[in-house]
Design an enzyme around this catalytic site. Sequence first.
Site, PDB file in Angstrom:
ATOM      1  N   GLU A   9       1.276  -0.523   9.725  1.00  0.00           N
ATOM      2  CA  GLU A   9      -0.140  -0.629   9.661  1.00  0.00           C
ATOM      3  C   GLU A   9      -1.048   0.575  10.175  1.00  0.00           C
ATOM      4  OE1 GLU A   9      -2.032  -4.294  10.059  1.00  0.00           O
ATOM      5  OE2 GLU A   9      -0.001  -5.381   9.406  1.00  0.00           O
ATOM      6  N   PRO A  41       6.875   5.620  -1.586  1.00  0.00           N
ATOM      7  CA  PRO A  41       7.860   6.482  -1.060  1.00  0.00           C
ATOM      8  C   PRO A  41       7.391   7.934  -0.603  1.00  0.00           C
ATOM      9  CG  PRO A  41       8.843   5.129  -3.142  1.00  0.00           C
ATOM     10  CD  PRO A  41       7.187   4.815  -2.908  1.00  0.00           C
ATOM     11  N   LEU A  50       0.819  -1.362  -0.056  1.00  0.00           N
ATOM     12  CA  LEU A  50      -0.005   0.142  -0.011  1.00  0.00           C
ATOM     13  C   LEU A  50       0.792   1.258  -0.084  1.00  0.00           C
ATOM     14  CD1 LEU A  50      -2.916   1.253   0.238  1.00  0.00           C
ATOM     15  CD2 LEU A  50      -2.536   1.035   2.630  1.00  0.00           C
TER      16      LEU A  50
HETATM   17  N1  COS Z   1     -13.369   0.371   6.147  1.00  0.00           N
HETATM   18  C1  COS Z   1     -13.964   0.437   5.156  1.00  0.00           C
HETATM   19  N2  COS Z   1     -13.943   1.671   4.340  1.00  0.00           N
HETATM   20  C2  COS Z   1     -13.392   2.808   4.891  1.00  0.00           C
HETATM   21  C3  COS Z   1     -12.655   2.598   6.066  1.00  0.00           C
HETATM   22  C4  COS Z   1     -12.740   1.493   6.573  1.00  0.00           C
HETATM   23  N3  COS Z   1     -12.255   1.260   7.671  1.00  0.00           N
HETATM   24  N4  COS Z   1     -12.151   3.887   6.184  1.00  0.00           N
HETATM   25  C5  COS Z   1     -12.625   4.617   5.365  1.00  0.00           C
HETATM   26  N5  COS Z   1     -13.166   3.790   4.235  1.00  0.00           N
HETATM   27  C6  COS Z   1     -13.844   4.464   3.293  1.00  0.00           C
HETATM   28  C7  COS Z   1     -14.789   5.645   3.494  1.00  0.00           C
HETATM   29  O1  COS Z   1     -16.002   5.438   3.840  1.00  0.00           O
HETATM   30  C8  COS Z   1     -14.565   6.634   2.239  1.00  0.00           C
HETATM   31  O2  COS Z   1     -15.555   5.945   1.494  1.00  0.00           O
HETATM   32  P1  COS Z   1     -16.536   6.676   0.758  1.00  0.00           P
HETATM   33  O3  COS Z   1     -15.968   7.662  -0.193  1.00  0.00           O
HETATM   34  O4  COS Z   1     -17.436   5.762  -0.260  1.00  0.00           O
HETATM   35  O5  COS Z   1     -17.273   7.427   1.679  1.00  0.00           O
HETATM   36  C9  COS Z   1     -13.238   6.135   1.597  1.00  0.00           C
HETATM   37  O6  COS Z   1     -12.933   4.810   2.306  1.00  0.00           O
HETATM   38  C10 COS Z   1     -12.377   7.240   2.049  1.00  0.00           C
HETATM   39  O7  COS Z   1     -12.258   7.404   3.556  1.00  0.00           O
HETATM   40  P2  COS Z   1     -11.748   8.745   3.944  1.00  0.00           P
HETATM   41  O8  COS Z   1     -12.206  10.054   3.301  1.00  0.00           O
HETATM   42  O9  COS Z   1     -11.619   8.688   5.469  1.00  0.00           O
HETATM   43  O10 COS Z   1      -9.893   8.653   3.617  1.00  0.00           O
HETATM   44  P3  COS Z   1      -8.920   9.449   4.002  1.00  0.00           P
HETATM   45  O11 COS Z   1      -8.310   9.593   2.842  1.00  0.00           O
HETATM   46  O12 COS Z   1      -9.224  10.808   4.674  1.00  0.00           O
HETATM   47  O13 COS Z   1      -7.931   8.473   5.071  1.00  0.00           O
HETATM   48  C11 COS Z   1      -7.218   7.390   6.642  1.00  0.00           C
HETATM   49  C12 COS Z   1      -8.368   7.778   5.926  1.00  0.00           C
HETATM   50  C13 COS Z   1      -6.454   8.366   7.369  1.00  0.00           C
HETATM   51  C14 COS Z   1      -7.840   6.298   7.832  1.00  0.00           C
HETATM   52  C15 COS Z   1      -6.385   6.208   6.129  1.00  0.00           C
HETATM   53  O14 COS Z   1      -5.735   7.015   4.929  1.00  0.00           O
HETATM   54  C16 COS Z   1      -5.297   5.408   6.703  1.00  0.00           C
HETATM   55  O15 COS Z   1      -5.515   4.632   7.452  1.00  0.00           O
HETATM   56  N6  COS Z   1      -4.121   5.685   6.403  1.00  0.00           N
HETATM   57  C17 COS Z   1      -3.088   4.990   6.794  1.00  0.00           C
HETATM   58  C18 COS Z   1      -2.480   4.107   5.965  1.00  0.00           C
HETATM   59  C19 COS Z   1      -1.864   3.012   6.659  1.00  0.00           C
HETATM   60  O16 COS Z   1      -2.121   2.183   7.786  1.00  0.00           O
HETATM   61  N7  COS Z   1      -0.618   2.814   6.114  1.00  0.00           N
HETATM   62  C20 COS Z   1       0.024   1.618   6.737  1.00  0.00           C
HETATM   63  C21 COS Z   1       0.826   0.930   5.784  1.00  0.00           C
HETATM   64  S1  COS Z   1       0.071  -0.471   5.148  1.00  0.00           S
HETATM   65  S2  COS Z   1       1.074  -1.815   6.062  1.00  0.00           S
END
Ligand code: COS
Length: 383
Positions: free
Chosen positions: A367, A133, A130
């Site tokens: 994560e 860089p 996911l």
């Molecule tokens: N489950 C299902 N859908 C989700 C969700 C979840 N937990 N969280 C968000 N969504 C959906 C939202 O409902 C939204 O959908 P709709 O547009 O249809 O309403 C869409 O995804 C976008 O959500 P949102 O606007 O909240 O996205 P953001 O860009 O604001 O990002 C965070 C939200 C910050 C929570 C997300 O980018 C994140 O978790 N970032 C960290 C990523 C990560 O953990 N990286 C680690 C590397 S992987 S090991």
Amino acid sequence: MSSVVLLPATADETTRDLLELATELADRELRPRADDFEARGEFPREVVRTLGRSGLLGLPYSSGYGGADQPYEVYLQVLEILAGRWLAVAEAVSVHTLACYPLATYGTEEQKRRWLPDLLGGDQLGAYCLSEPAGGSDAANLTTSAVLDGDAYVVNGTKAWITHAGVADAYNVFCRTGGPGAAGVSCLLADAATPGVNPQTRERTMGLKASPVAQIAFDGARVPADRLLGGEGVGFKIAMGALDSGRLGIAACAVGLAQGALDYAIEYAKTREQFGKAIIEFQGLGFMLADCATQIAAARALTLHAARLKDAGLPYSTEAAQAKLFATDTAMKVTTDAVQVLGGAGYVADHPVERYMREAKVLQIVEGTNQIQRMVIARALSR
Ligand code: COS
């Protein structure tokens, strides 16, 4: 050394046997190898395969595809047991389980039949791509592109911080097939052998040295279109759903690591004497250990609470973020205190606690950093 396991209220004999098997395997296959593999920085592929053959790599997934139909609550306790002996292997199981989520949850019947049994049986290892860089936290703005060309997507871009880079057989690649933002993201399950899927030089990490982490460059890799999971534009939802469940895996790893560190510190404090008595008898140390034990118990309870919500089919994103945040901060605190309990001995590699402390750090980052977890929780509060 003790290892605390909370059986679910409904635990049957199968569950008890499973936790016993995990404990036995962890003591026999993991604990004796950890120091050596960590020192050499070698990924224990055979150990992970053994876990797969023993049925421990597909626990929360359907037995119809080679899983074990276990509640998430039980799977997390297995992870805790493994993490108490060797975090790199527990993390490998957690990342692999995360990597199976998109296929198991969004794959078509045909996709699941083709690829899931090998993954759940441990013959194939999965990875989850996911981050990039230029951005890990702002996942919706990823830039790796996938353009449909005949019967394949042509993938270009670089993924970063990929656990199992170079040793995985299948990569979940979150890529842009459409416009900007979350709605333009899709998920492809790429075969690692695809030409143009190029793992880069391994990162020189602070801890978890047995666990390979690297960037993966996708240089015009042609990924067959039938490897698209869930349809175009569904990728961000898949990524977030996978991370909700994965964050619980990291929380369980943190609880296991912290418990392992505490167990070690207690044994040391019971046998190390100063001023004519065991140092555990000094209140300064006893209270420190008491706080550690209490924080671990709270972290475990929070983690299993979130898992029970998931098992009941209820929303659990916020609780998963809380568990990940609290359990990983607890692991950092407990492992640091374990070093302190051992004093100078804690600072040298003759004892494992300095390794535990280095390993705990990454759990506050992977994560979703703990700042992202707070963001998820704060957003839920404001809704
Ligand atoms: N489950 C299902 N859908 C989700 C969700 C979840 N937990 N969280 C968000 N969504 C959906 C939202 O409902 C939204 O959908 P709709 O547009 O249809 O309403 C869409 O995804 C976008 O959500 P949102 O606007 O909240 O996205 P953001 O860009 O604001 O990002 C965070 C939200 C910050 C929570 C997300 O980018 C994140 O978790 N970032 C960290 C990523 C990560 O953990 N990286 C680690 C590397 S992987 S090991």
